[in-house]
Design a protein around this motif. Structure first.
Motif, PDB file in Angstrom:
ATOM      1  N   PHE A   1      34.732  -4.090  -1.864  1.00  0.00           N
ATOM      2  CA  PHE A   1      34.224  -4.001  -0.515  1.00  0.00           C
ATOM      3  C   PHE A   1      32.780  -3.462  -1.090  1.00  0.00           C
ATOM      4  O   PHE A   1      31.673  -4.216  -0.499  1.00  0.00           O
ATOM      5  CB  PHE A   1      34.837  -3.174   0.246  1.00  0.00           C
ATOM      6  N   ALA A   2      32.500  -2.729  -1.609  1.00  0.00           N
ATOM      7  CA  ALA A   2      31.022  -1.913  -2.092  1.00  0.00           C
ATOM      8  C   ALA A   2      30.200  -3.042  -2.679  1.00  0.00           C
ATOM      9  O   ALA A   2      29.053  -3.320  -2.278  1.00  0.00           O
ATOM     10  CB  ALA A   2      31.288  -0.902  -2.759  1.00  0.00           C
ATOM     11  N   PHE A   3      30.643  -3.778  -3.668  1.00  0.00           N
ATOM     12  CA  PHE A   3      29.960  -4.770  -4.280  1.00  0.00           C
ATOM     13  C   PHE A   3      29.679  -5.774  -3.248  1.00  0.00           C
ATOM     14  O   PHE A   3      28.551  -6.315  -3.434  1.00  0.00           O
ATOM     15  CB  PHE A   3      30.521  -5.462  -5.608  1.00  0.00           C
ATOM     16  N   THR A   4      30.520  -6.332  -2.434  1.00  0.00           N
ATOM     17  CA  THR A   4      30.323  -7.421  -1.359  1.00  0.00           C
ATOM     18  C   THR A   4      29.439  -7.034  -0.659  1.00  0.00           C
ATOM     19  O   THR A   4      28.297  -7.907  -0.374  1.00  0.00           O
ATOM     20  CB  THR A   4      31.725  -7.998  -0.864  1.00  0.00           C
ATOM     21  N   TRP A   5      29.549  -5.794   0.158  1.00  0.00           N
ATOM     22  CA  TRP A   5      28.560  -5.091   0.861  1.00  0.00           C
ATOM     23  C   TRP A   5      27.119  -5.174   0.422  1.00  0.00           C
ATOM     24  O   TRP A   5      26.010  -5.769   1.062  1.00  0.00           O
ATOM     25  CB  TRP A   5      28.861  -3.757   1.332  1.00  0.00           C
ATOM     26  N   GLY A   6      27.120  -4.780  -1.080  1.00  0.00           N
ATOM     27  CA  GLY A   6      25.686  -4.543  -1.694  1.00  0.00           C
ATOM     28  C   GLY A   6      25.176  -5.988  -1.764  1.00  0.00           C
ATOM     29  O   GLY A   6      23.884  -6.228  -1.522  1.00  0.00           O
ATOM     30  N   LEU A   7      25.776  -6.913  -2.277  1.00  0.00           N
ATOM     31  CA  LEU A   7      25.312  -8.097  -2.696  1.00  0.00           C
ATOM     32  C   LEU A   7      25.094  -8.856  -1.254  1.00  0.00           C
ATOM     33  O   LEU A   7      23.873  -9.704  -1.304  1.00  0.00           O
ATOM     34  CB  LEU A   7      26.272  -9.194  -3.264  1.00  0.00           C
ATOM     35  N   LEU A   8      25.540  -8.747  -0.428  1.00  0.00           N
ATOM     36  CA  LEU A   8      25.125  -9.455   1.206  1.00  0.00           C
ATOM     37  C   LEU A   8      23.821  -8.768   1.388  1.00  0.00           C
ATOM     38  O   LEU A   8      23.246  -9.370   2.288  1.00  0.00           O
ATOM     39  CB  LEU A   8      26.315  -9.195   2.030  1.00  0.00           C
ATOM     40  N   LYS A   9      23.601  -7.383   1.320  1.00  0.00           N
ATOM     41  CA  LYS A   9      22.338  -6.575   1.895  1.00  0.00           C
ATOM     42  C   LYS A   9      21.321  -7.102   0.875  1.00  0.00           C
ATOM     43  O   LYS A   9      20.136  -7.602   1.330  1.00  0.00           O
ATOM     44  CB  LYS A   9      22.550  -5.260   1.555  1.00  0.00           C
ATOM     45  N   MET A  10      21.749  -7.511  -0.515  1.00  0.00           N
ATOM     46  CA  MET A  10      20.361  -7.660  -1.375  1.00  0.00           C
ATOM     47  C   MET A  10      20.014  -9.343  -1.004  1.00  0.00           C
ATOM     48  O   MET A  10      18.942  -9.466  -1.233  1.00  0.00           O
ATOM     49  CB  MET A  10      20.908  -7.617  -2.862  1.00  0.00           C
ATOM     50  N   LEU A  11      21.165 -10.010  -1.043  1.00  0.00           N
ATOM     51  CA  LEU A  11      20.753 -11.575  -0.829  1.00  0.00           C
ATOM     52  C   LEU A  11      20.568 -11.929   0.663  1.00  0.00           C
ATOM     53  O   LEU A  11      20.100 -13.053   0.895  1.00  0.00           O
ATOM     54  CB  LEU A  11      21.793 -12.429  -1.584  1.00  0.00           C
ATOM     55  N   GLY A  12      20.907 -11.266   1.440  1.00  0.00           N
ATOM     56  CA  GLY A  12      21.103 -11.685   2.877  1.00  0.00           C
ATOM     57  C   GLY A  12      22.256 -12.615   3.179  1.00  0.00           C
ATOM     58  O   GLY A  12      22.639 -13.476   2.503  1.00  0.00           O
ATOM     59  N   SER A  13      22.835 -12.510   4.458  1.00  0.00           N
ATOM     60  CA  SER A  13      23.956 -13.067   4.717  1.00  0.00           C
ATOM     61  C   SER A  13      23.359 -13.756   6.074  1.00  0.00           C
ATOM     62  O   SER A  13      22.808 -13.209   6.868  1.00  0.00           O
ATOM     63  CB  SER A  13      25.049 -12.124   5.186  1.00  0.00           C
ATOM     64  N   LYS A  14      24.100 -15.208   6.299  1.00  0.00           N
ATOM     65  CA  LYS A  14      23.879 -15.942   7.550  1.00  0.00           C
ATOM     66  C   LYS A  14      24.983 -15.869   8.506  1.00  0.00           C
ATOM     67  O   LYS A  14      25.947 -15.707   8.021  1.00  0.00           O
ATOM     68  CB  LYS A  14      23.442 -17.243   6.839  1.00  0.00           C
TER      69      LYS A  14
END
Length: 55
Positions: free
Chosen positions: A42-55
């Motif tokens: 959950f933490a890594f998914t959340w962090g990657l989505l914050k860094m790369l942006g989610s649509k």
């Protein structure tokens, strides 16, 4: 085959309370590991989505 039978006669099988105790310990360990891995996922998914942006 005779050697296998002789070995099985020497095996000390656990009692029912020992079996339940060992099973409980393994179950608790597995549940804790599931929680840790799930939290990291959950933490890594959340962090990657914050860094790369989610649509």
């Amino acid at each position: 085959m005779a050697q296998s039978a002789a070995e099985l006669k020497r095996v000390v099988w656990p009692t029912w309370p020992q079996t339940v105790s060992m099973f409980s310990a393994v179950l608790i360990f597995v549940l804790i590991m599931i929680l840790i891995v799930g939290a990291l996922d959950f933490a890594f998914t959340w962090g990657l989505l914050k860094m790369l942006g989610s649509k």
